[in-house]
Design an enzyme around this catalytic site. Structure first.
Site, PDB file in Angstrom:
ATOM      1  N   HIS A  18       0.683  -1.240   0.090  1.00 24.84           N
ATOM      2  CA  HIS A  18       0.243  -0.058   0.097  1.00 24.84           C
ATOM      3  C   HIS A  18       0.837   1.251  -0.027  1.00 24.84           C
ATOM      4  O   HIS A  18       0.703   2.220  -0.873  1.00 24.84           O
ATOM      5  CB  HIS A  18      -0.957   0.006   1.162  1.00 24.84           C
ATOM      6  N   GLU A  19       1.754   1.249   0.869  1.00 20.82           N
ATOM      7  CA  GLU A  19       2.755   2.675   1.065  1.00 20.82           C
ATOM      8  C   GLU A  19       3.687   2.646  -0.252  1.00 20.82           C
ATOM      9  O   GLU A  19       4.076   3.815  -0.500  1.00 20.82           O
ATOM     10  CB  GLU A  19       3.473   2.571   2.187  1.00 20.82           C
ATOM     11  N   HIS A  22       1.946   4.768  -2.818  1.00 19.58           N
ATOM     12  CA  HIS A  22       1.957   5.901  -2.533  1.00 19.58           C
ATOM     13  C   HIS A  22       3.437   6.266  -3.124  1.00 19.58           C
ATOM     14  O   HIS A  22       3.654   7.778  -3.478  1.00 19.58           O
ATOM     15  CB  HIS A  22       1.664   6.247  -1.183  1.00 19.58           C
TER      16      HIS A  22
END
Length: 420
Positions: A18-19, A22
């Site tokens: 997920h990160e 980003h």
């Protein structure tokens, strides 16, 4: 211990992916990413590569990418401050030493009169023990040195707010998007390892507690007809079996090349997902392995899990579900232990479900979540100007507090269900 290890690996993977989404899209947009963190709280491990510090923190409750401009700069230099300056080969300021200047004997100490580290990148002031004002240009990658810790400055063009609406939206959307990508990859790998069901009336496995094994059916048998009705697909065969619980059915079986015979089987009763009584005999379809089939399975299963989670959220909104139906960290930990006991393949499916769930939850238009921040970007696009940062920050703060309160309530429910 197996449950603990499984949960650490699963949550670590989900948060990392997920990160990472980003981070990748923020860097592609030219945003300065100060930190990539797994977990919250005190650092237990860190290293720096390029402009970014990569850290693992004590509390495994999520993660974050700290982008320049999202929060006020932690270090501010005001007129009247005495700071030390060191320079690069081009004569530009390379380091701005806030304190402990004695540890940098080669630095030039000035008393700041004016400084701009966002747009024009200069520092103007008086050299200590000398007369006259000097002005120095600051390198765009210059660093603050505070307590001997270096922090890169963030010129405005490297900040989150300086980027286009599309760049900012993609930097936020990329996290949940990567969770869906991860689910597709996991389920594709699952499809390859487990094999894809073949839509032919071929027996894959015979369950030990079913009536088929009692009738002598074996793996590899082909069902030619049931009660004289020919079947050519698995779906046709199961439709007949499900429609006749507790009724004797004559199965015409082909085994090998020449051996054909008939057996009578009485399907057992089972309540299906639609709460209707169905017949079952205790056989599973044969499987085959193919790259295309596995990829198709990966996308199809991800879509089905997504729709199932949206359906559950809809039921929560309409009151068909209550908070008691939600699971928090304790509940997920308990369920993961049960799933891990079922084997690696089942654990893979559970990981994919959690990944889809994380992606969807983060896209909900709730403050403090990626979806809430995307909502503010959408409002900016409609209004033609951004929302006041202080007002937006207050909304996210309140939203985060409410989410933490919800987490506490759900966790308490988990404890009541599993331990009390």
């Amino acid at each position: 211990m197996n449950t603990f290890i499984s949960i650490i690996i699963i949550f670590g993977l989900l948060v990392f992916i997920h990160e990472l989404g980003h981070l990748i899209f923020a860097k592609r947009a030219g945003i300065l990413c100060r930190e990539f963190a797994i977990g919250f709280g005190p650092k237990i491990f860190s290293f720096k590569k390029g402009e970014t510090v990569y850290t693992i923190r004590l509390l495994p409750l999520g993660g974050f990418v700290r982008m320049a401009g999202e929060d006020p700069e932690m270090i501010q230099i005001k007129p009247g401050y005495e700071i030390g300056l060191t320079f690069n080969d081009s004569g530009k300021v390379q380091k701005l030493i806030i304190n402990n200047k004695s540890k940098h004997p080669d630095c030039k100490v000035i008393q700041v009169e004016k400084i701009d580290l966002e747009k024009e990148l200069y520092v103007k002031g008086y050299i200590v023990d000398e007369e006259g004002i000097v002005t120095y240009q600051v390198d765009e990658k210059a660093e603050y040195i505070l307590d001997e810790q270096a922090t890169q400055i963030a010129p405005y063009d490297r900040q989150f707010g300086a980027k286009t609406l599309l760049q900012r939206a993609m930097a936020l959307f990329a996290g949940p998007m990567m969770n869906f990508v991860l689910a597709v990859v996991i389920l594709t790998l699952y499809g390859w390892l487990a094999g894809m069901p073949v839509n032919e009336p071929l027996v894959g496995n015979v369950t030990e507690d079913g009536v088929a094994i009692q009738a002598g059916l074996q793996s590899g048998d082909r069902i030619l007809a049931i009660d004289g009705e020919q079947v050519s697909t698995w779906d046709e065969m199961t439709a007949i079996i499900q429609a006749h619980p507790n009724e004797p059915l004559v199965f015409d079986i082909s085994r090998g090349t020449d051996d054909e015979f008939a057996v009578t089987i009485v399907p057992q009763e089972r309540v299906g997902a639609d709460e209707q009584v169905q017949g079952v005999v205790g056989i599973t379809p044969a499987t085959e392995k193919s790259v295309f089939g596995a990829i198709t399975f990966g996308f199809k299963q991800t879509y089905e899990f997504t729709m199932l989670i949206f359906e559950s959220l809809g039921m929560l909104v309409t009151g068909q579900f209550t908070l008691d139906h939600l699971a928090g960290p304790v509940g997920i930990y308990s369920y993961t232990g049960e799933v891990a006991a079922m084997g690696f393949l089942v654990l893979m499916q559970w990981t994919a479900i959690l990944s889809v769930n994380l992606g969807i939850i983060n896209l909900l238009p709730l403050p403090a979540l990626d979806g809430g921040r995307l909502m503010f970007i959408a409002l900016e696009a409609v209004r033609g100007k951004p929302i006041d940062p202080q007002k937006e920050g207050l909304v996210h703060f309140i939203g985060f507090a409410l989410l933490m309160l919800l987490m506490l309530v759900v966790t308490w429910n988990d404890i009541n269900k599993f331990f009390l």
